[in-house]
Design an enzyme around this catalytic site. Structure first.
Site, PDB file in Angstrom:
ATOM      1  N   ASP A  33      25.725  46.926  27.916  1.00 59.05           N
ATOM      2  CA  ASP A  33      26.022  46.393  29.244  1.00 59.05           C
ATOM      3  C   ASP A  33      24.800  45.632  29.768  1.00 59.05           C
ATOM      4  O   ASP A  33      23.672  46.067  29.611  1.00 59.05           O
ATOM      5  CB  ASP A  33      26.388  47.543  30.202  1.00 59.05           C
ATOM      6  CG  ASP A  33      27.072  47.047  31.468  1.00 59.05           C
ATOM      7  OD1 ASP A  33      28.275  47.325  31.625  1.00 59.05           O
ATOM      8  OD2 ASP A  33      26.406  46.362  32.286  1.00 59.05           O
ATOM      9  N   ASN A  91      37.698  51.682  33.814  1.00 58.03           N
ATOM     10  CA  ASN A  91      38.216  51.355  35.140  1.00 58.03           C
ATOM     11  C   ASN A  91      39.495  50.550  35.018  1.00 58.03           C
ATOM     12  O   ASN A  91      39.585  49.624  34.201  1.00 58.03           O
ATOM     13  CB  ASN A  91      37.168  50.559  35.921  1.00 58.03           C
ATOM     14  CG  ASN A  91      35.970  51.403  36.300  1.00 58.03           C
ATOM     15  OD1 ASN A  91      36.132  52.547  36.710  1.00 58.03           O
ATOM     16  ND2 ASN A  91      34.776  50.847  36.149  1.00 58.03           N
ATOM     17  N   VAL A 100      35.860  43.211  35.386  1.00 58.42           N
ATOM     18  CA  VAL A 100      36.161  42.283  34.286  1.00 58.42           C
ATOM     19  C   VAL A 100      37.542  42.645  33.747  1.00 58.42           C
ATOM     20  O   VAL A 100      37.766  43.790  33.317  1.00 58.42           O
ATOM     21  CB  VAL A 100      35.104  42.368  33.158  1.00 58.42           C
ATOM     22  CG1 VAL A 100      35.462  41.394  32.043  1.00 58.42           C
ATOM     23  CG2 VAL A 100      33.706  42.068  33.691  1.00 58.42           C
ATOM     24  N   HIS A 104      38.087  47.514  28.746  1.00 53.30           N
ATOM     25  CA  HIS A 104      36.810  47.943  28.179  1.00 53.30           C
ATOM     26  C   HIS A 104      36.571  49.403  28.505  1.00 53.30           C
ATOM     27  O   HIS A 104      36.961  49.891  29.560  1.00 53.30           O
ATOM     28  CB  HIS A 104      35.648  47.090  28.686  1.00 53.30           C
ATOM     29  CG  HIS A 104      35.571  46.953  30.183  1.00 53.30           C
ATOM     30  ND1 HIS A 104      36.394  46.099  30.888  1.00 53.30           N
ATOM     31  CD2 HIS A 104      34.789  47.570  31.098  1.00 53.30           C
ATOM     32  CE1 HIS A 104      36.107  46.187  32.170  1.00 53.30           C
ATOM     33  NE2 HIS A 104      35.138  47.083  32.342  1.00 53.30           N
ATOM     34  N   HIS A 106      33.472  52.077  28.937  1.00 50.80           N
ATOM     35  CA  HIS A 106      32.019  52.278  29.073  1.00 50.80           C
ATOM     36  C   HIS A 106      31.641  53.544  28.308  1.00 50.80           C
ATOM     37  O   HIS A 106      32.338  54.567  28.413  1.00 50.80           O
ATOM     38  CB  HIS A 106      31.638  52.497  30.537  1.00 50.80           C
ATOM     39  CG  HIS A 106      31.925  51.348  31.452  1.00 50.80           C
ATOM     40  ND1 HIS A 106      30.939  50.510  31.925  1.00 50.80           N
ATOM     41  CD2 HIS A 106      33.087  50.920  32.001  1.00 50.80           C
ATOM     42  CE1 HIS A 106      31.494  49.608  32.737  1.00 50.80           C
ATOM     43  NE2 HIS A 106      32.788  49.838  32.807  1.00 50.80           N
TER      44      HIS A 106
HETATM   45  P1  5GP Z   1      33.924  47.291  35.212  1.00 49.03           P
HETATM   46  O1  5GP Z   1      33.413  47.493  36.608  1.00 49.03           O
HETATM   47  O2  5GP Z   1      34.866  46.120  35.112  1.00 49.03           O
HETATM   48  O3  5GP Z   1      34.474  48.533  34.610  1.00 49.03           O
HETATM   49  O4  5GP Z   1      32.629  46.953  34.345  1.00 49.03           O
HETATM   50  C1  5GP Z   1      32.263  45.698  33.910  1.00 49.03           C
HETATM   51  C2  5GP Z   1      30.889  45.823  33.303  1.00 49.03           C
HETATM   52  O5  5GP Z   1      30.586  44.629  32.618  1.00 49.03           O
HETATM   53  C3  5GP Z   1      29.753  46.057  34.311  1.00 49.03           C
HETATM   54  O6  5GP Z   1      29.094  47.277  34.010  1.00 49.03           O
HETATM   55  C4  5GP Z   1      28.855  44.845  34.125  1.00 49.03           C
HETATM   56  O7  5GP Z   1      27.476  45.145  34.240  1.00 49.03           O
HETATM   57  C5  5GP Z   1      29.226  44.364  32.735  1.00 49.03           C
HETATM   58  N1  5GP Z   1      29.067  42.929  32.520  1.00 49.03           N
HETATM   59  C6  5GP Z   1      29.485  41.940  33.347  1.00 49.03           C
HETATM   60  N2  5GP Z   1      29.189  40.742  32.812  1.00 49.03           N
HETATM   61  C7  5GP Z   1      28.581  40.986  31.622  1.00 49.03           C
HETATM   62  C8  5GP Z   1      28.056  40.137  30.610  1.00 49.03           C
HETATM   63  O8  5GP Z   1      28.081  38.901  30.687  1.00 49.03           O
HETATM   64  N3  5GP Z   1      27.497  40.731  29.519  1.00 49.03           N
HETATM   65  C9  5GP Z   1      27.453  42.104  29.398  1.00 49.03           C
HETATM   66  N4  5GP Z   1      26.895  42.581  28.287  1.00 49.03           N
HETATM   67  N5  5GP Z   1      27.945  42.933  30.333  1.00 49.03           N
HETATM   68  C10 5GP Z   1      28.496  42.373  31.437  1.00 49.03           C
END
Ligand code: 5GP
Length: 121
Positions: A33, A91, A100, A104, A106
């Protein structure tokens, strides 16, 4: 809601945006991340166009579902955190703060992670 193939993880899957790769196979890609919230914070994404676990569970072929979850476990082993322990989190939607819209998971680890959730109100 339709899948948006311009989302950031779709671009990472296509190789248009770099990532710090941890693991890849036919079903999944895992990478660090960009804003880690634990010493180890890795994201595992399936190779396919799925918005969240709801969409993935309903629409993905069984071999992809099995392959994806096997890959998640493989990542834990590759990172050598099976014995010390790790946490998985996925999420879905607004209340969970999904940011996003490509499914995915985590994977957090590397130290004691504390209680699972704390009340925000
Ligand atoms: P969500 O809140 O959708 O479950 O988590 C999305 C995750 O994607 C966040 O922890 C954020 O830091 C990560 N993220 C967003 N953009 C990028 C990116 O361009 N590259 C990487 N490696 N992680 C990203």
């Amino acid at each position: 809601m339709a899948y948006d193939s311009d989302n950031i993880f779709a671009k990472i899957l296509r190789g248009e945006i770099p990532c710090k790769k941890v693991y890849e196979d036919d079903y999944a890609l895992a990478f660090h991340d960009v804003r880690p919230q634990a010493d180890i914070h890795v994201l595992v994404i399936p190779k396919g166009e799925y918005i969240s676990n709801d969409d993935f569970s309903l629409s993905a072929p069984e071999d992809l579902i099995v392959g994806f979850w096997r890959a998640v476990a493989t990542v834990g082993r590759e990172l050598e955190i099976v014995e010390s322990g790790y946490r998985l989190l996925a999420n879905h939607g607004l209340n969970a703060h999904q940011t996003v819209d490509h499914f995915h998971v985590h994977l957090f680890g590397g130290h004691p992670l504390g209680p699972m959730l704390y009340k925000v109100r």
